[in-house]
Every structure is written in structure tokens, then in C-alpha cells.
Design a protein around this motif. Structure first.
Motif, short mmCIF file in Angstrom:
data_model
loop_
_atom_site.label_atom_id
_atom_site.label_comp_id
_atom_site.label_asym_id
_atom_site.label_seq_id
_atom_site.Cartn_x
_atom_site.Cartn_y
_atom_site.Cartn_z
N VAL A 295 25.13 6.95 -20.94
CA VAL A 295 26.33 6.77 -20.11
C VAL A 295 27.26 7.98 -20.23
CG1 VAL A 295 28.42 5.40 -19.81
CG2 VAL A 295 26.21 4.26 -20.16
N ALA A 296 27.38 8.51 -21.43
CA ALA A 296 28.27 9.65 -21.64
C ALA A 296 27.71 10.94 -21.05
CB ALA A 296 28.54 9.82 -23.13
N HIS A 297 26.39 11.08 -21.04
CA HIS A 297 25.78 12.33 -20.57
C HIS A 297 24.61 12.04 -19.63
CE1 HIS A 297 28.09 14.38 -23.74
NE2 HIS A 297 27.63 13.45 -24.58
N PRO A 298 24.86 11.44 -18.47
CA PRO A 298 23.75 11.04 -17.59
C PRO A 298 22.94 12.23 -17.07
CG PRO A 298 25.86 10.80 -16.47
CD PRO A 298 26.17 11.07 -17.90
N LEU A 299 23.59 13.35 -16.77
CA LEU A 299 22.86 14.49 -16.25
C LEU A 299 21.98 15.12 -17.33
CD1 LEU A 299 25.54 16.20 -13.95
CD2 LEU A 299 23.68 14.64 -13.33
N ALA A 300 22.49 15.16 -18.55
CA ALA A 300 21.68 15.69 -19.65
C ALA A 300 20.45 14.80 -19.89
CB ALA A 300 22.51 15.79 -20.92
N TYR A 301 20.65 13.49 -19.81
CA TYR A 301 19.52 12.56 -19.95
C TYR A 301 18.50 12.80 -18.85
CZ TYR A 301 16.90 8.17 -19.73
OH TYR A 301 15.90 7.23 -19.67
N LEU A 302 18.98 12.98 -17.62
CA LEU A 302 18.07 13.22 -16.50
C LEU A 302 17.33 14.55 -16.68
CD1 LEU A 302 17.06 12.19 -13.76
CD2 LEU A 302 18.96 13.42 -12.69
N ASP A 303 18.04 15.60 -17.12
CA ASP A 303 17.39 16.88 -17.36
C ASP A 303 16.28 16.74 -18.40
OD1 ASP A 303 18.94 18.26 -15.56
OD2 ASP A 303 20.40 18.94 -17.04
N HIS A 304 16.58 16.06 -19.47
CA HIS A 304 15.61 15.84 -20.54
C HIS A 304 14.40 15.07 -20.04
CE1 HIS A 304 13.74 13.77 -23.92
NE2 HIS A 304 14.34 12.64 -23.59
N ARG A 305 14.63 13.99 -19.33
CA ARG A 305 13.53 13.16 -18.86
C ARG A 305 12.65 13.90 -17.84
NH1 ARG A 305 10.72 10.07 -21.30
NH2 ARG A 305 11.90 10.03 -23.19
N LEU A 306 13.27 14.65 -16.94
CA LEU A 306 12.50 15.39 -15.95
C LEU A 306 11.71 16.52 -16.60
CD1 LEU A 306 15.00 15.55 -12.94
CD2 LEU A 306 12.93 14.18 -13.13
N ALA A 307 12.34 17.20 -17.57
CA ALA A 307 11.63 18.27 -18.28
C ALA A 307 10.42 17.73 -19.02
CB ALA A 307 12.58 18.97 -19.25
N HIS A 308 10.59 16.58 -19.65
CA HIS A 308 9.46 16.00 -20.37
C HIS A 308 8.40 15.49 -19.41
CE1 HIS A 308 7.05 13.95 -23.30
NE2 HIS A 308 7.21 12.81 -22.64
N PHE A 309 8.80 14.84 -18.33
CA PHE A 309 7.83 14.31 -17.37
C PHE A 309 7.02 15.44 -16.73
CE2 PHE A 309 6.71 12.07 -13.30
CZ PHE A 309 5.98 11.05 -13.88
N ASP A 310 7.66 16.57 -16.54
CA ASP A 310 6.95 17.75 -16.03
C ASP A 310 5.80 18.13 -16.98
OD1 ASP A 310 6.53 20.18 -14.46
OD2 ASP A 310 7.43 21.22 -16.14
N ARG A 311 6.07 18.14 -18.29
CA ARG A 311 5.02 18.45 -19.26
C ARG A 311 4.02 17.31 -19.36
NH1 ARG A 311 9.62 21.55 -18.91
NH2 ARG A 311 9.52 23.38 -20.29
N ASN A 312 4.53 16.09 -19.34
CA ASN A 312 3.67 14.92 -19.47
C ASN A 312 2.64 14.85 -18.35
OD1 ASN A 312 3.42 11.81 -18.50
ND2 ASN A 312 3.43 11.91 -20.74
N THR A 313 3.03 15.26 -17.14
CA THR A 313 2.13 15.22 -15.99
C THR A 313 1.48 16.57 -15.71
OG1 THR A 313 3.96 15.69 -14.47
CG2 THR A 313 3.45 13.37 -14.92
N ARG A 314 1.78 17.59 -16.53
CA ARG A 314 1.18 18.92 -16.41
C ARG A 314 1.39 19.48 -15.01
NH1 ARG A 314 -3.06 19.88 -20.62
NH2 ARG A 314 -2.64 18.26 -22.15
N PHE A 315 2.65 19.50 -14.58
CA PHE A 315 2.99 19.95 -13.23
C PHE A 315 3.32 21.44 -13.23
CE2 PHE A 315 6.30 19.45 -9.59
CZ PHE A 315 5.43 20.04 -8.70
#
Length: 465
Positions: A295-315
């Protein structure tokens, strides 16, 4: 009908030969650190919930036949082969010879063979779901036993992964009578009803086996706190005695996995599982800290999740920066290891090469699953049960893959074994049918466009990286 039935023995022969090659190449099974820990619990008969207790209990039962990984290797291979054979037969019954060939070829891909040769909950999960899909695709007109068997398999699969529900649900819905899916309201009610046993399967199995709480859920919380802190340039961990926690976290965080926060790495982070589990557990504060940080850092959470999902899916990555396949057993006190052999060397060599192609990039398979869902968006379709299972497989692959966007903590391709398997089978069953393409042009564009864009983006990232 006779012309469709005649090739069935050939399918059985090919599946049998492929299974024998698999077993010969990887006998008695590759034991990774996860499998070593699981087998230790199977031997002792005492379980915790870090890895699925249901699988450890099953392994304990298999030890009555033979010790070691071999019984689990045989089970994984047989489940996968049976499901593949049934789906290939389903394609033949519809006159889709090339679809049947495609199913067999995809199932025998080197990456699939290596993953099946490794004792993994992901491989057992994929094999269990594939057999359930096969039982749906080739229904019996006179017996309900295949349908009941498929239901049992799906509920059993739901005990193997914490995010199993999105994968199991479309297949379970496809098993229900067509009348239950005839309208949006009925479909929704059916889906809600089907969710219940799937959601309850894992906690009930853990309770029945008296599995001890390991704190496995903290891996996601800790990794997200680390990612939020890294992208927000803040410390969102609970108070610890670690000096300069922001700098420590910057050095520890990786968008590839949470491993530095665990205790098993060569250089475990000073802020990690061992350090913060006590304050996170105090007064059940783990999820409070996690939610407050989001809640305090929603954009940072989104950045983290997208960065990891990029690696997780090998994009948009370089393949050399990500974990490869496990090709040999890790050291274990029982000495279980795959003996060097020519079949193994050949398969693992080709699989390693294939991992650096679109065949090993989950992002491309996810895009294909999305395209299949666009072309056939509903599980209830004319054409009988096979039409249902093709759509259900596509939905299962897509929803399961997307569950890793908020829930993943690592980037190994094994996590997408089911997505790759289900998407390939759905494409083989679906794309050769003219009626699938008899949709408005915008839907054809929407189905094909993301596949082309993600494929080209993945290639460009590797060429320019």
C-alpha cells in the motif's frame, strides 16, 4: 470410425518406446535439492509443508515397492505418457492425424524429457493434469469411471502446488454436464462450486498428514519486501539488528529469485529468512507488514513483480543470466545418481540448446495460450468433450502461468512445465480445425498479434543483449 481406430496401436507403441527411452536415459531419476529433502521426509514418514506433504506421503508408499527415486520416476513418466496417448487418440478420433502427430512430438521434446527425468512436484503435477485431460478428451459412453478418475486426479493435483487451483479449475469445469455451462450464470455457479474442493485439497491433505508448519509462505513475503525496498529505495522490513538494511538489501535483491534471502545459498543475505521470520511471525504480523508495504509503495511493488515475471517467463532477458535445467543429481547421502549414458548425453545436450530457443521461453507459450483463448474463449463449445478439453487446456495453461505474476519467487523453466505442455496440446487439438479460425478478423489479429510481438521481442532482447 474404423480408419480412426486403426492407428491407435501405433500411438500406444510410440508412447511405450518413448517412455522406455525416457527411463533408460534418466534412471533412476535426477535428485535435486528439493527432491533430496522430500525423499528424506518420505523415508522418515514425518512431513513439513515446505514441499507438498501429499507427494512425500506418496513417495513413502512407493518405497514399499522399491527405494529411491526410481518409483517416482516411473510414476511421472507413466502419468505423462498415458495422458499424451489419450490426447493423441482423441485427435485421431476426430480425423486430426497431424494434430495427433503434433501432440506426440511436443510430448517427446528434449526439455520435457529432462523435466520428466527429474523428480519434481512440477513434473508430477503436469503428468497428473495431462492424464486428467486425456480422460476428459476420450470419454466412455458406457462408464462413468474415467470421469470420476479425472476428478480424483484433479483434486490430487491440487495438493501438489499452492497455486494449483487456476490450472485445475478449467479442467474440472469441463468435466461438468454441458447444461451446467450453458449460460454465464450457470457457468459462474459451476466454477464457484468447482473451486471449493480444489481450494480445500491442499490444507486438508496437510492437516491429514500432520505436516508441520515450515514458514514456506514467508518466502513470498520476504522476497516482496526485498523487492519493494529495492525499487522504492526504502527499508520496509521489520526492525532487525542489521546495520544499514537498505544497502544490505540492495546487494541481496535479484529479480531472478529470492535465493539470497534463503538460508541455503553460498552467501545468504544478512536480512533474510533466518533474520526476519521471528519478527514477521510475531502477533501474525507477516501479512500485515507485506500488505502495508504494498500500500505504501504500489509502484515499487509493481516494478518488482514485473521485473521478476520477465525473468520467470524468460521474455526480455539473456538466457545465460537465468538458471538452466537440472542435468544431474545433487550430492545426497544415499548416493542416488543417473549413470552416464549416451541417451542421456544426447537428450540433455539438445534440451540445453532448445532452452535458448522459443521452445524454452515460457513467455512465447503464454502468448500462444492467450491466442487460443481468444479464438475459442469458452469451455462450452459444440463438438463434444474434445472441444471442451482443448479450450480448458488453453485456459488452464494461461491462468496457471499468470498466477506466477503475483506469486513467484524463482525463475526456473520447470515452473512452466504445465503451461508449455497444456498449450502445446491445446494448439494441436485446436489450430487444425477450420471452425476455430471462422471468427471475426479482429479476433484473429488479437490471437496472432501478441504471439508475434512477444516472439520478436524475445529474440531482439537476446540479440541486442
Amino acid at each position: 470410425m474404423r480408419s480412426a481406430i486403426r492407428p491407435v496401436p501405433r500411438v500406444a507403441l510410440l508412447i511405450t518406446l518413448a517412455t522406455l527411452v525416457e527411463l533408460a536415459a534418466f534412471w533412476p531419476g535426477i535428485m535435486t535439492w528439493d527432491a533430496i529433502r522430500q525423499y528424506g521426509q518420505a523415508v522418515s514418514g514425518r512431513y513439513d509443508d515446505w514441499h507438498p506433504p501429499a507427494m512425500n506421503w506418496l513417495w513413502h508408499q512407493l518405497r514399499h515397492g522399491a527405494a529411491g527415486p526410481a518409483p517416482m520416476l516411473v510414476l511421472q513418466a507413466m502419468l505423462y505418457a498415458s495422458g499424451t496417448g489419450l490426447l493423441a487418440v482423441a485427435a485421431l478420433r476426430r480425423g486430426q492425424r497431424w494434430g495427433s502427430v503434433a501432440i506426440l512430438l511436443l510430448a517427446a521434446s528434449p526439455i520435457a524429457l529432462v523435466l520428466l527425468g527429474t523428480i519434481l512436484k512440477d513434473s508430477l503435477f503436469a503428468g497428473t493434469l495431462l492424464l486428467a485431460a486425456g480422460l476428459i478428451a476420450v470419454p466412455s459412453e458406457h462408464h462413468r469411471r474415467p470421469k470420476f478418475a479425472a476428478i480424483i486426479l484433479l483434486i490430487a493435483a491440487a495438493t501438489l502446488r499452492f497455486n494449483a487451483v487456476p490450472a485445475c479449475l478449467p479442467l474440472l469445469v469441463a468435466l461438468t454436464p454441458p447444461a451446467w455451462r450453458r449460460s454465464p450464470a450457470r457457468f459462474t455457479a459451476t466454477a464457484v462450486l468447482a473451486v471449493v474442493p480444489l481450494v480445500l485439497a491442499l490444507p486438508l491433505a496437510n492437516a491429514a498428514l500432520r505436516a508441520q508448519r515450515s514458514g514456506v509462505e514467508l518466502s513470498l513475503v520476504i522476497y516482496d519486501l526485498g523487492g519493494i525496498g529495492r525499487f522504492a529505495n526504502a527499508n520496509v522490513f521489520p526492525p532487525t539488528e542489521v546495520a544499514n538494511p537498505m544497502a544490505v538489501n540492495r546487494a541481496c535483491y535479484s529479480p531472478v529469485s529470492w535465493d539470497r534471502y534463503a538460508w541455503w545459498g553460498e552467501e545468504p543475505c544478512a536480512i533474510g529468512f533466518e533474520t526476519v521470520q521471528a519478527p514477521l511471525r510475531a502477533h501474525h504480523a507477516a501479512y500485515r507488514w507485506w500488505f502495508a508495504a504494498i500500500v505504501a509503495h504500489p509502484l515499487a511493488y509493481l516494478d518488482h513483480r514485473l521485473a521478476h515475471f520477465d525473468r520467470n517467463t524468460r521474455f526480455l532477458v539473456r538466457d545465460g543470466d537465468l538458471p538452466g535445467l537440472s542435468l544431474a543429481s545433487d550430492p545426497n547421502r544415499w548416493g542416488y545418481a543417473v549413470a552416464p549414458n549416451a541417451l542421456n548425453r544426447g537428450i540433455t545436450t539438445v534440451a540445453t540448446m532448445a532452452l535458448a530457443t522459443p521452445l524454452g521461453w515460457p513467455a512465447c507459450w503464454i502468448a500462444l495460450a492467450f491466442g487460443l483463448v481468444v479464438l475459442r474463449p469458452t469451455i462450452s463449445q459444440p463438438g463434444g468433450q474434445q472441444g471442451d478439453v482443448a479450450s480448458a487446456l488453453a485456459w488452464s495453461a494461461l491462468l496457471y502461468a499468470l498466477s506466477y505474476l503475483p506469486l513467484s519467487v524463482a525463475s526456473e523453466v520447470r515452473y512452466h512445465f504445465w503451461t508449455i505442455t497444456a498449450t502445446g496440446a491445446a494448439a494441436a487439438l485446436m489450430l487444425g480445425q477450420r471452425e476455430v479460425w471462422a471468427v471475426p478478423r479482429w479476433r484473429r489479429v488479437l490471437a496472432v498479434g501478441p504471439v508475434a510481438a512477444i516472439l520478436l521481442g524475445s529474440i531482439a532482447a537476446r540479440v541486442m543483449g
